[in-house]
Write a protein that holds these residues in place. Structure first.
Motif, PDB file in Angstrom:
ATOM      1  N   GLY A  83      48.837  55.394 -24.484  1.00 43.06           N
ATOM      2  CA  GLY A  83      50.183  55.411 -23.538  1.00 43.06           C
ATOM      3  C   GLY A  83      51.526  55.931 -24.098  1.00 43.06           C
ATOM      4  O   GLY A  83      52.110  56.860 -23.948  1.00 43.06           O
ATOM      5  N   ASP A  84      51.667  55.361 -25.560  1.00 36.99           N
ATOM      6  CA  ASP A  84      52.969  56.004 -26.128  1.00 36.99           C
ATOM      7  C   ASP A  84      52.758  57.260 -26.486  1.00 36.99           C
ATOM      8  O   ASP A  84      53.854  57.827 -26.527  1.00 36.99           O
ATOM      9  N   THR A  85      51.530  57.443 -26.978  1.00 36.51           N
ATOM     10  CA  THR A  85      51.217  58.882 -27.664  1.00 36.51           C
ATOM     11  C   THR A  85      51.557  59.900 -26.523  1.00 36.51           C
ATOM     12  O   THR A  85      52.070  60.986 -26.894  1.00 36.51           O
ATOM     13  N   VAL A  86      50.805  59.779 -25.281  1.00 36.25           N
ATOM     14  CA  VAL A  86      51.205  60.471 -24.277  1.00 36.25           C
ATOM     15  C   VAL A  86      52.311  60.925 -23.949  1.00 36.25           C
ATOM     16  O   VAL A  86      52.872  62.011 -23.625  1.00 36.25           O
ATOM     17  N   GLU A  87      53.233  59.813 -23.866  1.00 33.44           N
ATOM     18  CA  GLU A  87      54.586  60.069 -23.470  1.00 33.44           C
ATOM     19  C   GLU A  87      55.453  60.755 -24.357  1.00 33.44           C
ATOM     20  O   GLU A  87      56.446  61.498 -24.225  1.00 33.44           O
ATOM     21  N   ALA A  88      55.140  60.385 -25.749  1.00 29.05           N
ATOM     22  CA  ALA A  88      55.653  61.043 -26.754  1.00 29.05           C
ATOM     23  C   ALA A  88      55.444  62.612 -26.871  1.00 29.05           C
ATOM     24  O   ALA A  88      56.458  63.445 -27.446  1.00 29.05           O
ATOM     25  N   ARG A 108      36.813  41.264 -31.340  1.00 27.95           N
ATOM     26  CA  ARG A 108      35.764  40.774 -32.036  1.00 27.95           C
ATOM     27  C   ARG A 108      35.881  39.307 -32.052  1.00 27.95           C
ATOM     28  O   ARG A 108      36.952  38.840 -32.292  1.00 27.95           O
ATOM     29  N   ASP A 109      34.768  38.629 -32.073  1.00 29.40           N
ATOM     30  CA  ASP A 109      34.867  37.138 -32.412  1.00 29.40           C
ATOM     31  C   ASP A 109      33.410  36.842 -33.077  1.00 29.40           C
ATOM     32  O   ASP A 109      32.849  38.142 -33.715  1.00 29.40           O
ATOM     33  N   ASP A 110      32.996  35.673 -33.421  1.00 27.68           N
ATOM     34  CA  ASP A 110      32.025  35.244 -34.075  1.00 27.68           C
ATOM     35  C   ASP A 110      30.544  36.057 -33.824  1.00 27.68           C
ATOM     36  O   ASP A 110      29.474  36.004 -34.497  1.00 27.68           O
ATOM     37  N   GLU A 111      30.567  35.991 -32.341  1.00 30.33           N
ATOM     38  CA  GLU A 111      29.160  36.780 -31.972  1.00 30.33           C
ATOM     39  C   GLU A 111      29.083  38.066 -31.985  1.00 30.33           C
ATOM     40  O   GLU A 111      28.076  38.969 -31.809  1.00 30.33           O
ATOM     41  N   GLY A 112      30.146  39.026 -32.201  1.00 31.96           N
ATOM     42  CA  GLY A 112      30.177  40.333 -32.253  1.00 31.96           C
ATOM     43  C   GLY A 112      31.383  40.974 -31.499  1.00 31.96           C
ATOM     44  O   GLY A 112      32.527  40.484 -31.293  1.00 31.96           O
ATOM     45  N   PHE A 113      31.277  42.248 -31.157  1.00 27.66           N
ATOM     46  CA  PHE A 113      32.179  42.990 -30.408  1.00 27.66           C
ATOM     47  C   PHE A 113      32.026  42.911 -29.007  1.00 27.66           C
ATOM     48  O   PHE A 113      31.004  43.002 -28.529  1.00 27.66           O
ATOM     49  N   HIS A 114      33.203  43.180 -28.281  1.00 29.67           N
ATOM     50  CA  HIS A 114      33.358  43.004 -26.860  1.00 29.67           C
ATOM     51  C   HIS A 114      34.293  43.925 -26.159  1.00 29.67           C
ATOM     52  O   HIS A 114      35.319  44.347 -26.952  1.00 29.67           O
ATOM     53  N   TYR A 115      33.830  44.285 -25.170  1.00 25.31           N
ATOM     54  CA  TYR A 115      34.925  45.312 -24.507  1.00 25.31           C
ATOM     55  C   TYR A 115      36.234  44.523 -23.827  1.00 25.31           C
ATOM     56  O   TYR A 115      36.178  43.481 -23.463  1.00 25.31           O
ATOM     57  N   HIS A 116      37.306  45.228 -24.344  1.00 29.52           N
ATOM     58  CA  HIS A 116      38.437  44.381 -24.051  1.00 29.52           C
ATOM     59  C   HIS A 116      39.026  45.334 -23.014  1.00 29.52           C
ATOM     60  O   HIS A 116      39.701  46.257 -23.248  1.00 29.52           O
ATOM     61  N   LYS A 117      38.686  45.035 -21.980  1.00 28.21           N
ATOM     62  CA  LYS A 117      39.293  45.904 -20.480  1.00 28.21           C
ATOM     63  C   LYS A 117      40.810  45.735 -20.486  1.00 28.21           C
ATOM     64  O   LYS A 117      41.308  44.614 -20.035  1.00 28.21           O
ATOM     65  N   PRO A 118      41.532  46.884 -20.462  1.00 30.58           N
ATOM     66  CA  PRO A 118      42.936  46.701 -20.313  1.00 30.58           C
ATOM     67  C   PRO A 118      43.484  46.384 -18.964  1.00 30.58           C
ATOM     68  O   PRO A 118      42.516  46.590 -17.934  1.00 30.58           O
ATOM     69  N   GLY A 119      44.499  46.250 -18.583  1.00 30.86           N
ATOM     70  CA  GLY A 119      44.917  45.710 -17.189  1.00 30.86           C
ATOM     71  C   GLY A 119      44.919  46.920 -16.213  1.00 30.86           C
ATOM     72  O   GLY A 119      44.771  46.973 -15.156  1.00 30.86           O
ATOM     73  N   ALA A 120      44.943  48.202 -16.878  1.00 35.48           N
ATOM     74  CA  ALA A 120      45.066  49.526 -15.980  1.00 35.48           C
ATOM     75  C   ALA A 120      43.224  49.706 -15.697  1.00 35.48           C
ATOM     76  O   ALA A 120      43.115  50.467 -14.687  1.00 35.48           O
ATOM     77  N   ALA A 127      45.869  56.529 -20.255  1.00 31.66           N
ATOM     78  CA  ALA A 127      46.227  57.939 -20.412  1.00 31.66           C
ATOM     79  C   ALA A 127      46.454  58.772 -19.262  1.00 31.66           C
ATOM     80  O   ALA A 127      47.487  59.319 -19.186  1.00 31.66           O
ATOM     81  N   ALA A 128      45.775  58.386 -18.229  1.00 32.00           N
ATOM     82  CA  ALA A 128      45.996  59.165 -16.775  1.00 32.00           C
ATOM     83  C   ALA A 128      47.468  58.766 -16.188  1.00 32.00           C
ATOM     84  O   ALA A 128      47.981  59.514 -15.702  1.00 32.00           O
ATOM     85  N   GLU A 129      47.646  57.378 -16.327  1.00 33.07           N
ATOM     86  CA  GLU A 129      49.060  56.927 -15.887  1.00 33.07           C
ATOM     87  C   GLU A 129      50.230  57.319 -16.531  1.00 33.07           C
ATOM     88  O   GLU A 129      51.238  57.513 -16.013  1.00 33.07           O
ATOM     89  N   ALA A 130      49.934  57.613 -17.659  1.00 35.74           N
ATOM     90  CA  ALA A 130      51.184  58.048 -18.701  1.00 35.74           C
ATOM     91  C   ALA A 130      51.463  59.613 -18.684  1.00 35.74           C
ATOM     92  O   ALA A 130      52.284  59.976 -19.213  1.00 35.74           O
ATOM     93  N   ALA A 131      50.166  60.351 -18.281  1.00 35.69           N
ATOM     94  CA  ALA A 131      50.405  61.896 -18.252  1.00 35.69           C
ATOM     95  C   ALA A 131      51.357  62.184 -17.491  1.00 35.69           C
ATOM     96  O   ALA A 131      51.383  61.583 -16.356  1.00 35.69           O
ATOM     97  N   PRO A 132      52.060  63.277 -17.509  1.00 37.33           N
ATOM     98  CA  PRO A 132      53.150  64.131 -16.262  1.00 37.33           C
ATOM     99  C   PRO A 132      52.106  64.292 -15.357  1.00 37.33           C
ATOM    100  O   PRO A 132      51.057  64.639 -15.346  1.00 37.33           O
ATOM    101  N   GLU A 133      52.839  64.333 -14.226  1.00 36.76           N
ATOM    102  CA  GLU A 133      51.918  64.796 -12.727  1.00 36.76           C
ATOM    103  C   GLU A 133      51.476  66.128 -13.127  1.00 36.76           C
ATOM    104  O   GLU A 133      52.321  67.112 -13.700  1.00 36.76           O
TER     105      GLU A 133
END
Length: 222
Positions: A83-88, A108-120, A127-133
């Motif tokens: 997001g910051d990169t798009v805005e910059a 990551r935890d002891d079991e492996g990697f997991h998808y970290h779903k952001p609030g968006a 990226a789409a929300e940060a992009a100009p109209e």
């Protein structure tokens, strides 16, 4: 076409830069917050290509300058910087510039990697929300092995899934992906489907970690 890889000094950005410079006639620009680092990496990529008999020019700039010069901009930065990169770089984006987001949030935890779903909902959505109209965003190149991309001796033979709401922009990214030898682009629908695509990456990492000779794992749909 002129392609800017913001964060092109990193693993995925570097791999894509090498593949496009090696396999296509597209002009490749490397972007970084540190322009000197971008120029140094661009020179390294040129040296690698020259050793293979490929006369390609790769240029390095700061992120804003690279984006300003490009037709397609790949956000090859960590997910928390998307997001910051798009805005910059927003002021330098033209209406017909296509933003491409390959970043995936993982934890990551002891079991492996997991998808970290952001609030968006997905990093592509961030990226789409940060992009100009009016600036189209396409999610692509999420599930690729950086090591496999960077090794120009390695045959790819894998797929990349495209998500986006602008069909014209998706067609442009499809052409860019198809230019990389051994990489097949497949349409996975609109931006709402980005979480499902992004979530494949931690699965692939876990399979690669737990099975011999699968370090550079990719996906192929048959």
């Amino acid at each position: 076409m002129r392609i800017a890889l913001l964060g092109g000094t990193g693993d995925v950005g570097g791999g894509l830069a090498l593949r496009w410079a090696h396999d296509t006639d597209h002009e490749v620009l490397i972007g970084s917050r540190d322009p000197e680092k971008a120029r140094t990496k661009a020179e390294e990529y040129e040296t690698e290509l020259d050793s293979r008999g490929v006369d390609a020019k790769v240029l390095g700039f700061d992120n804003a300058m690279a984006a300003d010069r490009a037709d397609a901009v790949v956000l090859a930065v960590p997910p928390y910087h998307v997001g910051d990169t798009v805005e910059a770089v927003a002021d330098g984006l033209d209406d017909d510039t296509v933003l491409i987001s390959p970043a995936v949030g993982m934890k990551r935890d002891d079991e492996g990697f997991h998808y970290h779903k952001p609030g968006a909902g997905s990093v592509t959505r961030i990226a789409a929300e940060a992009a100009p109209e009016g600036i189209a965003v396409v999610g692509a190149f999420h599930n690729l092995s950086a090591d496999r991309l960077s090794n120009l001796d390695a045959e790819l033979g894998i797929d990349t899934l495209l998500v986006g709401d602008d069909e014209d922009a998706k067609d442009i990214v499809r052409l860019l992906a198809d230019g990389i030898e051994g990489l097949r682009p497949l349409d996975a629908g609109g931006l709402a489907n980005a979480p499902e695509v992004e979530a494949l990456t931690p699965l692939l990492v876990n399979v690669a970690m737990n099975n011999d000779r699968m370090h550079d794992l990719g996906v192929r749909f048959e």
